[in-house]
Design a protein around this motif. Structure first.
Motif, PDB file in Angstrom:
ATOM      1  N   HIS A 193       0.829  -1.212   0.000  1.00  0.00           N
ATOM      2  CA  HIS A 193       0.000   0.000   0.000  1.00  0.00           C
ATOM      3  C   HIS A 193       0.862   1.260   0.000  1.00  0.00           C
ATOM      4  O   HIS A 193       0.451   2.305  -0.520  1.00  0.00           O
ATOM      5  CB  HIS A 193      -0.930   0.004   1.222  1.00  0.00           C
ATOM      6  CG  HIS A 193      -1.946  -1.105   1.192  1.00  0.00           C
ATOM      7  ND1 HIS A 193      -1.802  -2.241   1.930  1.00  0.00           N
ATOM      8  CD2 HIS A 193      -3.107  -1.225   0.501  1.00  0.00           C
ATOM      9  CE1 HIS A 193      -2.842  -3.037   1.714  1.00  0.00           C
ATOM     10  NE2 HIS A 193      -3.654  -2.446   0.845  1.00  0.00           N
ATOM     11  N   ALA A 194       2.069   1.161   0.559  1.00  0.00           N
ATOM     12  CA  ALA A 194       2.944   2.333   0.642  1.00  0.00           C
ATOM     13  C   ALA A 194       3.283   2.888  -0.735  1.00  0.00           C
ATOM     14  O   ALA A 194       3.413   4.112  -0.907  1.00  0.00           O
ATOM     15  CB  ALA A 194       4.227   1.978   1.386  1.00  0.00           C
ATOM     16  N   LEU A 203      -3.474   4.824  -8.093  1.00  0.00           N
ATOM     17  CA  LEU A 203      -3.104   3.437  -8.368  1.00  0.00           C
ATOM     18  C   LEU A 203      -2.504   3.275  -9.764  1.00  0.00           C
ATOM     19  O   LEU A 203      -1.547   2.513  -9.947  1.00  0.00           O
ATOM     20  CB  LEU A 203      -4.345   2.540  -8.219  1.00  0.00           C
ATOM     21  CG  LEU A 203      -4.171   1.058  -8.541  1.00  0.00           C
ATOM     22  CD1 LEU A 203      -3.106   0.430  -7.660  1.00  0.00           C
ATOM     23  CD2 LEU A 203      -5.498   0.323  -8.397  1.00  0.00           C
ATOM     24  N   ILE A 204      -3.039   3.978 -10.736  1.00  0.00           N
ATOM     25  CA  ILE A 204      -2.532   3.867 -12.106  1.00  0.00           C
ATOM     26  C   ILE A 204      -1.068   4.315 -12.180  1.00  0.00           C
ATOM     27  O   ILE A 204      -0.218   3.632 -12.756  1.00  0.00           O
ATOM     28  CB  ILE A 204      -3.383   4.697 -13.090  1.00  0.00           C
ATOM     29  CG1 ILE A 204      -4.830   4.206 -13.094  1.00  0.00           C
ATOM     30  CG2 ILE A 204      -2.782   4.648 -14.494  1.00  0.00           C
ATOM     31  CD1 ILE A 204      -5.012   2.795 -13.573  1.00  0.00           C
ATOM     32  N   LYS A 205      -0.762   5.461 -11.583  1.00  0.00           N
ATOM     33  CA  LYS A 205       0.615   5.962 -11.607  1.00  0.00           C
ATOM     34  C   LYS A 205       1.561   5.019 -10.867  1.00  0.00           C
ATOM     35  O   LYS A 205       2.706   4.801 -11.294  1.00  0.00           O
ATOM     36  CB  LYS A 205       0.671   7.361 -11.005  1.00  0.00           C
ATOM     37  CG  LYS A 205       0.052   8.440 -11.898  1.00  0.00           C
ATOM     38  CD  LYS A 205       0.205   9.818 -11.266  1.00  0.00           C
ATOM     39  CE  LYS A 205      -0.385  10.897 -12.179  1.00  0.00           C
ATOM     40  NZ  LYS A 205      -0.281  12.248 -11.577  1.00  0.00           N
ATOM     41  N   ALA A 206       1.088   4.449  -9.773  1.00  0.00           N
ATOM     42  CA  ALA A 206       1.918   3.502  -9.023  1.00  0.00           C
ATOM     43  C   ALA A 206       2.224   2.279  -9.880  1.00  0.00           C
ATOM     44  O   ALA A 206       3.361   1.792  -9.916  1.00  0.00           O
ATOM     45  CB  ALA A 206       1.218   3.090  -7.730  1.00  0.00           C
ATOM     46  N   CYS A 207       1.219   1.787 -10.581  1.00  0.00           N
ATOM     47  CA  CYS A 207       1.419   0.623 -11.449  1.00  0.00           C
ATOM     48  C   CYS A 207       2.326   0.956 -12.629  1.00  0.00           C
ATOM     49  O   CYS A 207       3.164   0.135 -13.036  1.00  0.00           O
ATOM     50  CB  CYS A 207       0.072   0.105 -11.947  1.00  0.00           C
ATOM     51  SG  CYS A 207      -0.932  -0.697 -10.673  1.00  0.00           S
ATOM     52  N   LEU A 211       5.822  -1.005 -13.375  1.00  0.00           N
ATOM     53  CA  LEU A 211       6.095  -1.672 -14.649  1.00  0.00           C
ATOM     54  C   LEU A 211       7.328  -1.099 -15.337  1.00  0.00           C
ATOM     55  O   LEU A 211       8.108  -1.829 -15.956  1.00  0.00           O
ATOM     56  CB  LEU A 211       4.869  -1.543 -15.555  1.00  0.00           C
ATOM     57  CG  LEU A 211       4.734  -2.562 -16.684  1.00  0.00           C
ATOM     58  CD1 LEU A 211       4.771  -3.985 -16.142  1.00  0.00           C
ATOM     59  CD2 LEU A 211       3.444  -2.320 -17.454  1.00  0.00           C
ATOM     60  N   ALA A 212       7.539   0.219 -15.209  1.00  0.00           N
ATOM     61  CA  ALA A 212       8.711   0.845 -15.816  1.00  0.00           C
ATOM     62  C   ALA A 212       9.999   0.398 -15.121  1.00  0.00           C
ATOM     63  O   ALA A 212      11.055   0.264 -15.748  1.00  0.00           O
ATOM     64  CB  ALA A 212       8.582   2.361 -15.754  1.00  0.00           C
ATOM     65  N   ASN A 218       5.632  -9.788 -13.517  1.00  0.00           N
ATOM     66  CA  ASN A 218       4.183  -9.780 -13.697  1.00  0.00           C
ATOM     67  C   ASN A 218       3.607  -8.612 -12.906  1.00  0.00           C
ATOM     68  O   ASN A 218       3.930  -8.435 -11.722  1.00  0.00           O
ATOM     69  CB  ASN A 218       3.568 -11.083 -13.190  1.00  0.00           C
ATOM     70  CG  ASN A 218       3.934 -12.271 -14.046  1.00  0.00           C
ATOM     71  OD1 ASN A 218       4.068 -12.161 -15.264  1.00  0.00           O
ATOM     72  ND2 ASN A 218       4.106 -13.430 -13.420  1.00  0.00           N
ATOM     73  N   LEU A 219       2.765  -7.816 -13.529  1.00  0.00           N
ATOM     74  CA  LEU A 219       2.151  -6.684 -12.859  1.00  0.00           C
ATOM     75  C   LEU A 219       0.916  -7.156 -12.099  1.00  0.00           C
ATOM     76  O   LEU A 219      -0.054  -7.632 -12.694  1.00  0.00           O
ATOM     77  CB  LEU A 219       1.749  -5.603 -13.862  1.00  0.00           C
ATOM     78  CG  LEU A 219       0.981  -4.404 -13.288  1.00  0.00           C
ATOM     79  CD1 LEU A 219       1.827  -3.656 -12.260  1.00  0.00           C
ATOM     80  CD2 LEU A 219       0.517  -3.474 -14.405  1.00  0.00           C
ATOM     81  N   VAL A 220       0.978  -7.032 -10.773  1.00  0.00           N
ATOM     82  CA  VAL A 220      -0.164  -7.343  -9.918  1.00  0.00           C
ATOM     83  C   VAL A 220      -0.528  -6.074  -9.151  1.00  0.00           C
ATOM     84  O   VAL A 220       0.262  -5.576  -8.347  1.00  0.00           O
ATOM     85  CB  VAL A 220       0.154  -8.488  -8.935  1.00  0.00           C
ATOM     86  CG1 VAL A 220      -1.044  -8.747  -8.017  1.00  0.00           C
ATOM     87  CG2 VAL A 220       0.520  -9.757  -9.696  1.00  0.00           C
ATOM     88  N   ALA A 221      -1.704  -5.539  -9.419  1.00  0.00           N
ATOM     89  CA  ALA A 221      -2.140  -4.290  -8.791  1.00  0.00           C
ATOM     90  C   ALA A 221      -2.833  -4.585  -7.464  1.00  0.00           C
ATOM     91  O   ALA A 221      -3.692  -5.474  -7.379  1.00  0.00           O
ATOM     92  CB  ALA A 221      -3.090  -3.542  -9.720  1.00  0.00           C
TER      93      ALA A 221
END
Length: 371
Positions: A193-194, A203-207, A211-212, A218-221
């Motif tokens: 969560h941090a 959440l989108i920017k964090a993901c 990914l970058a 594997n991307l797990v949101a």
């Protein structure tokens, strides 16, 4: 089967692990971790009645998956005086054991190893408890992956041993590098969560940042940050499409997701607190309806074997379970009893010599130089 026949039948079997596998605190040799009464007994015996041969056997009172055997054997090889003179019989890590079954037996001069009794009890208790909890969770989950997330519920110094016990119990996905130290793989994990908090709750920017930075992962949101699991899962799925591997739901047990607050008719039919089966079924339905059948669902938060069984019985569409604190409860205690003296049965009332034909003799191995 008598001991002599047993030894002949098992001739040639070697100890399973040597002490190079384990990083022991050298203060064990000084008695720092031994109960004082064991230290006093050792001194009395050495001064007044030395060279008494005793047989010490260990048992517990549950159906369990035993673990800690190799660690206990290595402890004896490292810290017993004259370890080559000890006779040791043991079960294997991972063996299923019954109540009161002898799992480890040691024969030798008391002053050589007696002070290690309590430490061996503790090793077997902790490792067996963790291995058994993990085994029960893995059995409940069936073919689905279970991830050991016990780092926040454990003292860091215990992670390697507890990770090994989890591995013995059947779990190969673990949260830290230390948990994998004794059996050789890497830790797994995506985002806490941090990370979302540091992107001001976006959440989108964090993901995107994840990914970058880790393009091969594997991307797990993590989708419960805003307590709106379904809406946030759909947002990341729409944004990342096939790049989104999965979503993890970790709703706190005292929270009710926003979906239910917006759909009051759901109340009264189910327990809607925390990560619950109804929420996961609705999440799967909404993801599938928009063409995101490839997105896996990982759940965490208060899971134990009973909760996993409930989820499975209800056909909850979970792909992986994350389990932490419930795997670390030490609820299986071992007892060591001296049951023979100089080859003759001698024990306190209620205890007796109980040789177990499943035990394998362990031969002393001298560690290689430098190990």
């Amino acid at each position: 089967m008598c001991e002599k026949e047993f030894e002949l039948k098992q001739k040639g079997k070697l100890a399973r692990l040597t002490n190079r596998t384990f990083k022991f605190d050298q203060r064990i040799k000084d008695g720092w971790f031994s109960a004082v009464y064991f230290l006093k007994t050792t001194k009395i015996v050495a001064n007044r009645i030395p060279k008494q041969s005793v047989t010490l056997q260990f048992f517990q009172k549950n159906e369990a998956i035993v673990c800690g055997m190799d660690e206990a054997i290595a402890l004896l090889h490292t810290f017993a005086a004259n370890p080559q003179a000890l006779k040791i019989w043991a079960l294997n890590d991972g063996d299923k054991i019954s109540p009161f079954e002898t799992v480890l037996m040691i024969e030798g001069h008391y002053e050589d190893f007696g002070y290690l009794e309590g430490i061996i009890d503790g090793i077997l208790a902790r490792r067996t408890s963790v291995a058994t909890h993990v085994y029960n969770v893995v059995q409940a989950a069936g073919e689905k992956q279970v991830i050991f997330m016990g780092d926040r519920d454990d003292h860091f110094s215990q992670q390697a041993g507890d990770g090994y016990a989890a591995y013995i119990g059947g779990m190969s996905a673990q949260a830290t590098y230390a948990m994998n130290e004794w059996w050789g793989t890497e830790g797994v994990g995506t985002m806490p969560h941090a990370l979302i908090q540091l992107f001001n709750g976006d959440l989108i920017k964090a993901c995107e940042a994840y990914l970058a930075t880790f393009p091969d992962d594997n991307l797990v949101a993590l989708v419960d940050y805003n307590n709106d699991v379904i809406e946030d899962s759909l947002k990341v799925a729409r944004h990342f499409g096939d790049k989104l591997y999965g979503v993890r739901v970790d709703t706190s047990a005292n929270m009710v997701d926003q979906y239910f607050l917006k759909n009051q008719h759901e109340f009264g039919r189910y327990d809607l607190r925390g990560t619950n089966p109804r929420l996961i079924k609705l999440l799967r339905r909404h993801l599938d309806a928009e063409g995101f059948q490839h997105v896996r669902i990982i759940v965490s938060g208060g899971f134990d074997s009973a909760k996993i069984k409930l989820f499975e019985q209800l056909g909850t569409p979970v792909d992986s379970y994350g389990v932490g604190s419930n795997l670390l409860k030490v609820n299986i205690g071992f007892t060591g009893d001296c049951v023979k003296l100089n080859g003759e049965e001698q024990a306190k009332q209620g205890r007796r010599y109980c040789f177990n034909p499943r035990l394998q003799p362990v031969r002393y191995q001298v560690p290689n130089e430098g190990e």
